[in-house]
Motif scaffolding. Structure first.
Motif: not given
Lengths: 129, 382
Positions: B108-116, B206-210
């Motif tokens: 898998x791959x993951x990134x959470x980029x919009x937490x500030x 863009x800056x994204x979560x997913x």
């Protein structure tokens, strides 16, 4: 007091110190421990020429926090007379005056402020000649 | 060396997912993939993530994700190669299955980029901190310098760059998982806010979560789980100088070229045999360089090729049918796996309005930084 991470780069940033492979003559900026051309590990210390030309450039309009007050500013890849390339700001000019191929000189300037206390950090910037 | 197949896929919608945490999105994608494959046990897991530490101050995410996915106990490894983390994680999973070490592997791959977090700052850690970032360059800035050199050298036009975004938004408009499910125009791209000349906001992903996950198993077991396994024909990676300025030619992404050449060799096919491809369009110029350096078109002709419509859904080689990073979104660690999921859906014939007719062989190209790492995979439906 500036951090070790800052001061150990001072020879490169203040004096453009590079190293030249004694076997094949390739110049590295910043200095390296092994030559990626010939695998040589013997080097002599040299100082880069401060004269160069612009290979490509951009105008930064959206910057990270430590550069936010400087926008818009020009950043270029400059090739020095020794055919070494580096990334540097182009200072004291209007963005529209910068072109690929234009001659520049590298000068000593303030680059940014480090940490919350705002320690001044210096280095090289290019100016058009 | 055993043949390896993908037997299941799952991803979250990409976008600003404020109600969900990094573990929520990874688990959502993981459960979908496990359900899609119909497997009961996972032997091992790889998680691609670029910089969860800077984005959400959480490291050690291999263990956290295994724990919350309810499979703690298995070995789990986090892979980092900037924006190529997902693609490189797949290569590690492939190695584990092909070697015979394990059978059922979740990648898998993951990134959470919009937490500030300051995303420009966090992403810049993929460049040379002391000799690029220190002097004020940003990622859009690095690709802008590639774009300017490409335009100067080959005559690539501002309009041709914009057409990459226009095409990808058109594809993304029919992708239910895309962050921006809407079309744009040439003027809409060119007149958007300037970020780093000549690139505007609409040239940038863009800056994204997913999150996105796939399940691998040996090909000879794949039919137990699915009627349409997708075989991995090639899994290749390469590296280049970290700093853009240290490369002899800033318009050539050497790692893309090398990873592509080895992948075509491993698969025993040539660029002309690819029916559909997902390439790393973090910026419009990146897609143009990628299609050139993968050999879909001659060096310098990528802009013209795009303008002629050859990369559109009905073109010679459809590129980024998912909407690409530009329209689908770019949660950096998840991107490499999401690209693979689009190709699997295309090869299974499940891509709906985005379906490329008779797609049998597909390629993904995932890139880190300004091209210092690149991973290419080639797939064929069995």
């Amino acid at each position: 007091m500036p951090s070790p991470r800052y001061w150990r780069e001072i020879p490169q940033r203040y004096r453009l110190e590079a190293n030249k492979c004694k076997k094949c003559g390739k110049i590295f900026f910043p200095p390296r421990l092994i030559c990626c051309e010939c695998r040589g590990q013997a080097f002599e210390k040299i100082r880069l020429s401060d004269e160069g030309k612009i290979i490509t450039f951009t105008v930064i309009r959206v910057a990270p926090q430590q550069f936010a007050t400087q926008t818009p500013y020009v950043v270029a890849i400059v090739e020095t007379k020794d055919e070494v390339r580096l990334t540097t700001q182009v200072a004291d000019c209007k963005p529209e005056d910068v072109e690929i191929g234009k001659k520049v000189r590298l000068v000593f300037r303030k680059i940014q402020e480090e940490g919350k206390t705002g320690i001044l950090c210096y280095g090289y910037k290019a100016v058009l000649v | 060396m055993r043949d390896v197949a993908i037997i299941g896929c799952g991803m979250t919608k990409f976008g600003e997912l404020w109600k969900k945490s990094i573990r929520d999105i990874f688990v959502e994608a993981g459960l979908k993939a496990i359900d899609d494959a119909g497997v009961e046990n996972i032997d091992s897991m790889y998680v691609g993530s670029m910089t969860s530490g800077l984005f959400v101050e959480q490291e050690h995410i291999s263990a956290i994700m295994a724990d919350y996915l309810g499979i703690a106990g298995i070995p789990a490894v986090r892979i980092e190669s900037a924006c190529a983390s997902g693609g490189l994680a797949l290569r590690q999973g492939f190695i584990e299955v092909t070697s015979g070490m394990n059978d059922i592997v979740l990648v898998g791959g993951v990134e959470k980029m919009t937490d500030g977090a300051d995303a420009t700052y966090a992403l810049a850690s993929a460049a040379d901190q002391e000799y690029e970032v220190y002097n004020g360059i940003t990622f859009p800035g690095l690709y802008a310098m590639i774009a300017r050199a490409h335009m100067h050298r080959y005559g690539t036009t501002r309009k041709q760059l914009a057409l990459v975004a226009v095409k990808n938004h058109k594809n993304g408009a029919s992708n239910p998982n895309a962050q921006f499910q809407r079309e744009t125009t040439i003027d809409g791209v060119i007149n958007a806010t300037m970020v780093a000349d000549p690139l505007t906001l609409m040239d940038c992903s863009p800056v994204s979560d997913g999150a996105a996950c796939v399940i691998l198993c040996p090909l000879d077991q794949a039919k137990k789980y699915t009627d349409t396994p997708v075989k991995i024909l090639a899994s290749c990676a390469a590296t280049d100088n970290i700093a853009l300025h240290q490369r002899d030619d800033v318009t050539i992404l050497k790692a893309v070229k090398l990873s592509g050449e080895s992948a075509f060799k491993q698969a025993g096919i040539s660029p002309g045999d690819i029916d559909v491809a997902e390439v790393h369009d973090c910026f419009t110029i990146a897609e143009i360089c990628a299609i050139e350096d993968l050999g879909f078109v001659a060096k310098g002709k990528g802009g013209e090729f795009t303008e002629k419509g050859e990369t559109a859904l009905d073109g010679k080689i459809p590129i980024n049918t998912s909407g690409g990073l530009k329209s689908k979104g770019h949660p950096v660690g998840a991107t490499g796996i999401a690209q693979v999921i689009e190709i699997v859906e295309q090869l299974r014939g499940n891509a709906g309005k985005r379906q490329v007719k008779n797609a049998k062989v597909g390629l993904t190209q995932n890139m880190g930084g300004s091209g210092a790492s690149s991973v290419v995979h080639i797939f064929r439906v069995v």
